[in-house]
Design a protein around this motif. Structure first.
Motif, PDB file in Angstrom:
ATOM      1  N   HIS A 143       1.045  -1.122   0.278  1.00 34.68           N
ATOM      2  CA  HIS A 143      -0.259   0.309   0.089  1.00 34.68           C
ATOM      3  C   HIS A 143       0.835   0.885   0.279  1.00 34.68           C
ATOM      4  O   HIS A 143       0.116   1.961   0.738  1.00 34.68           O
ATOM      5  CB  HIS A 143      -1.171   0.142   1.221  1.00 34.68           C
ATOM      6  N   GLN A 144       1.727   1.280  -0.863  1.00 37.45           N
ATOM      7  CA  GLN A 144       2.685   2.065  -0.765  1.00 37.45           C
ATOM      8  C   GLN A 144       3.572   2.739  -1.735  1.00 37.45           C
ATOM      9  O   GLN A 144       4.156   1.513  -2.056  1.00 37.45           O
ATOM     10  CB  GLN A 144       3.167   2.562   1.068  1.00 37.45           C
ATOM     11  N   PRO A 145       4.707   3.751  -2.073  1.00 36.13           N
ATOM     12  CA  PRO A 145       5.610   2.732  -2.617  1.00 36.13           C
ATOM     13  C   PRO A 145       6.585   2.834  -1.948  1.00 36.13           C
ATOM     14  O   PRO A 145       7.025   3.223  -1.032  1.00 36.13           O
ATOM     15  CB  PRO A 145       5.910   4.910  -3.953  1.00 36.13           C
ATOM     16  N   ILE A 146       7.187   1.880  -2.623  1.00 40.94           N
ATOM     17  CA  ILE A 146       9.297   1.709  -2.202  1.00 40.94           C
ATOM     18  C   ILE A 146      10.319   2.556  -3.062  1.00 40.94           C
ATOM     19  O   ILE A 146      10.914   1.428  -3.630  1.00 40.94           O
ATOM     20  CB  ILE A 146       9.171   0.056  -1.320  1.00 40.94           C
ATOM     21  N   GLY A 147      11.192   3.171  -1.956  1.00 40.92           N
ATOM     22  CA  GLY A 147      12.266   3.882  -2.395  1.00 40.92           C
ATOM     23  C   GLY A 147      12.901   2.745  -2.751  1.00 40.92           C
ATOM     24  O   GLY A 147      13.352   1.425  -1.806  1.00 40.92           O
ATOM     25  N   PRO A 148      14.573   3.019  -3.546  1.00 41.97           N
ATOM     26  CA  PRO A 148      15.803   2.198  -2.914  1.00 41.97           C
ATOM     27  C   PRO A 148      15.753   2.662  -1.544  1.00 41.97           C
ATOM     28  O   PRO A 148      15.959   3.461  -0.429  1.00 41.97           O
ATOM     29  CB  PRO A 148      16.863   2.727  -3.414  1.00 41.97           C
TER      30      PRO A 148
ATOM     31  N   GLY B 237      -4.327  13.333   2.389  1.00 41.23           N
ATOM     32  CA  GLY B 237      -3.346  12.159   1.986  1.00 41.23           C
ATOM     33  C   GLY B 237      -3.021  11.380   2.903  1.00 41.23           C
ATOM     34  O   GLY B 237      -2.753  11.084   3.758  1.00 41.23           O
ATOM     35  N   THR B 238      -1.815  11.279   1.726  1.00 37.40           N
ATOM     36  CA  THR B 238      -1.139   9.809   2.272  1.00 37.40           C
ATOM     37  C   THR B 238      -0.022  10.017   1.528  1.00 37.40           C
ATOM     38  O   THR B 238       1.291   9.464   2.054  1.00 37.40           O
ATOM     39  CB  THR B 238      -0.980   7.939   1.484  1.00 37.40           C
ATOM     40  N   TRP B 239       0.075  11.376   1.313  1.00 34.82           N
ATOM     41  CA  TRP B 239       1.504  12.211   0.615  1.00 34.82           C
ATOM     42  C   TRP B 239       2.464  11.994   1.699  1.00 34.82           C
ATOM     43  O   TRP B 239       3.638  12.252   1.815  1.00 34.82           O
ATOM     44  CB  TRP B 239       1.450  13.540   0.125  1.00 34.82           C
ATOM     45  N   GLN B 240       1.810  12.782   3.161  1.00 35.30           N
ATOM     46  CA  GLN B 240       2.543  12.547   4.239  1.00 35.30           C
ATOM     47  C   GLN B 240       3.644  11.696   4.664  1.00 35.30           C
ATOM     48  O   GLN B 240       5.143  11.780   5.293  1.00 35.30           O
ATOM     49  CB  GLN B 240       1.937  13.009   5.345  1.00 35.30           C
ATOM     50  N   ALA B 241       3.210  10.646   4.239  1.00 35.42           N
ATOM     51  CA  ALA B 241       3.753   9.510   4.281  1.00 35.42           C
ATOM     52  C   ALA B 241       5.175   8.573   3.236  1.00 35.42           C
ATOM     53  O   ALA B 241       5.515   7.823   3.415  1.00 35.42           O
ATOM     54  CB  ALA B 241       3.278   8.246   4.955  1.00 35.42           C
ATOM     55  N   GLN B 242       3.887   9.040   2.220  1.00 28.04           N
ATOM     56  CA  GLN B 242       4.812   8.677   1.393  1.00 28.04           C
ATOM     57  C   GLN B 242       5.706   9.254   0.064  1.00 28.04           C
ATOM     58  O   GLN B 242       6.146   8.240  -0.529  1.00 28.04           O
ATOM     59  CB  GLN B 242       3.078   7.504   0.219  1.00 28.04           C
TER      60      GLN B 242
END
Length: 483
Positions: free
Chosen positions: A236-241, A262-267
């Protein structure tokens, strides 16, 4: 007598040699003439970064935390289409539009997980018929996913590859067969190709390097389809390197997100990391092209299928008519696209395939709905006559239609709440945004009396575009809030 015989023999030998020389010369001349007529077609790389926001491209000068030096250099060398939009802001439908230059309601893929109509002409199919090898690495998402239809989230049977006839190393739904540091794709025969302890973007770039460094007997078309910066579905989120969260802990927040929950704060930190990884991959591919002597004759296209609004506009990441959902990066570099230029006209993903065919000297099928953007590069008259409007179809979150012009976004929706049909008979005015005064689309003007005349104008134009897309003319009701 002996001299006469010797003279005749010598003469015959001379004549034989002269004829042979003449034939050889004629053959060489013919070959040279044939060579002169031979069309040297450019290679084409179509690089897709899934769910990549248009304003996270540094060259668009909208987001100062973005680190995209390689993409910025690409935009500086070539053409940056600064107002490109997707005609259907969700993965499978958008991809079907790209490859067929038809609307998602025509391709059969108006919803994720549906298979593309097999009989449609496609970009890889037309290129293959013109002598190209057609190759895919990464995510496809245009084959059926239901088992009873012969579908799979992984291996894609040949009949669902839409003209990709050569290298195939992918997964139908890559987000369901892999994770950022481990996973599986399949080759053309169904053999698994796995990776572990390597970032997914880098792994797919490795596969592309292997392909690009081999000997190519004919021009190639390569679709390199990355999943990042799309979210990992089961997480349920993008995962960066690794390290992305720390590097981008205090990154710039785009204005359209900052104003909304929204979810931008965490993602956002991970999303920034994904974007950085994509840029590094683009730079690596470009370096390989240069090392292999392919750069001068390769058209390189970077784009996305849709944007990302981080659950600020609905309960997920896209499937809305807002800029954060429909605007996408589109940069093209290479033969026919050299020389720094920003193209401000509205370009839809539906226009990408005809643009590439024209650039490659391949006839564009008459059934395609998009327009080649090549004339916009050098012809001021073409820019004056460009339609500058795009039809947006919305599905899954709701059934809706929208028209996007340089100044306005006007959206109508089926307010019954139905989501299981490709289109509706009746829509109601739902959203209206003034792009000049409100580029972040924070004030919905639908239902405002002072904008009623403009709404009626846009409504009439939207109806025409819906019909041109092959749909029945719908009934569109005005917003209920008008006095």
């Amino acid at each position: 007598m002996t001299k006469t015989v010797e003279s005749v023999a010598a003469r015959r030998s001379f004549l034989k040699g002269a004829v042979a020389s003449a034939v050889a010369a004629a053959t060489a001349a013919g070959a040279e003439g044939q060579k002169a007529k031979t069309v040297v077609r450019p290679n084409i790389i179509l690089y897709l970064a899934d769910q990549f926001r248009w304003d996270f491209l540094g060259a668009n000068e909208k987001n100062h935390s973005t680190r995209t030096p390689h993409l910025d250099a690409m935009a500086a060398r070539g053409k940056n289409f600064t107002h490109a939009v997707t005609n259907q802001p969700v993965c499978s439908p958008a991809r079907s539009v790209v490859f067929t230059s038809r609307y998602a309601t025509e391709t059969g893929v108006w919803h994720n997980g549906f298979p593309i109509h097999k009989e449609l002409s496609t970009l890889p199919g037309e290129l293959h018929a013109a002598g190209y090898s057609t190759n895919l690495i990464g995510k496809w998402h245009l084959a059926p996913e239901k088992k009873e239809d012969g579908g799979s989230i992984g291996f894609v049977p040949k009949e669902y590859r839409s003209g990709f006839m050569d290298l195939w190393e992918g997964a139908n739904a890559l987000e369901n067969t892999s994770h950022p540091y481990e996973g599986t794709i399949w080759d053309g025969d169904g053999k698994e190709i796995t990776y572990k302890d390597e970032y997914r973007v880098d792994f797919l770039t490795d596969r592309a390097e292997k392909f690009l460094r081999q000997k190519h007997e004919k021009p190639f078309f390569l679709f390199l389809s990355q999943l990042e910066p799309h979210q990992q579905n089961d997480m349920h989120q993008p995962i960066g390197p690794k390290g992305s969260v720390q590097r981008f802990a205090n990154a710039t927040v785009p204005d359209d997100l900052r104003a909304l929950p929204g979810t931008w704060q965490a993602q956002l930190p991970d999303y920034y990391g994904c974007v950085e990884a994509i840029d590094t991959s683009v730079g690596r591919v470009r370096k390989i092209l240069e090392e292999e002597g392919l750069a001068e004759n390769t058209i390189f296209v970077f784009f996305s299928d849709h944007g990302c609004h981080f659950m600020t506009r609905n309960t997920e990441y896209k499937r809305s008519t807002h800029n954060s959902s429909i605007r996408v990066p589109l940069v093209i570099d290479g033969p026919g696209f050299r020389g720094r230029q920003q193209i401000p006209e509205l370009i839809g993903l539906i226009d990408v395939a005809p643009t590439l065919l024209e650039a490659a000297g391949v006839p564009v099928p008459s059934t395609w709905k998009g327009k080649s953007a090549v004339p916009l590069l050098n012809d001021p008259a073409a820019r004056e006559h460009w339609p500058n409007r795009q039809l947006i179809q919305i599905s899954e979150s709701m059934t809706a239609r929208a028209i996007r012009t340089p100044d306005w976004t006007y959206c109508v929706a089926d307010i019954s709440g139905k989501k299981d049909t490709p289109a509706a008979k009746t829509y109601t005015e739902y959203q209206m945004y003034d792009q000049r005064a409100d580029p972040h689309e924070l004030v919905n003007l639908a239902g405002r009396a002072e904008y009623k005349a403009k709404a009626e104008e846009l409504r009439a134009e939207l109806k025409k575009m819906v019909v041109a897309a092959g749909e029945a003319e719908p009934e569109i009701l005005g917003a209920k809030l008008y006095p």
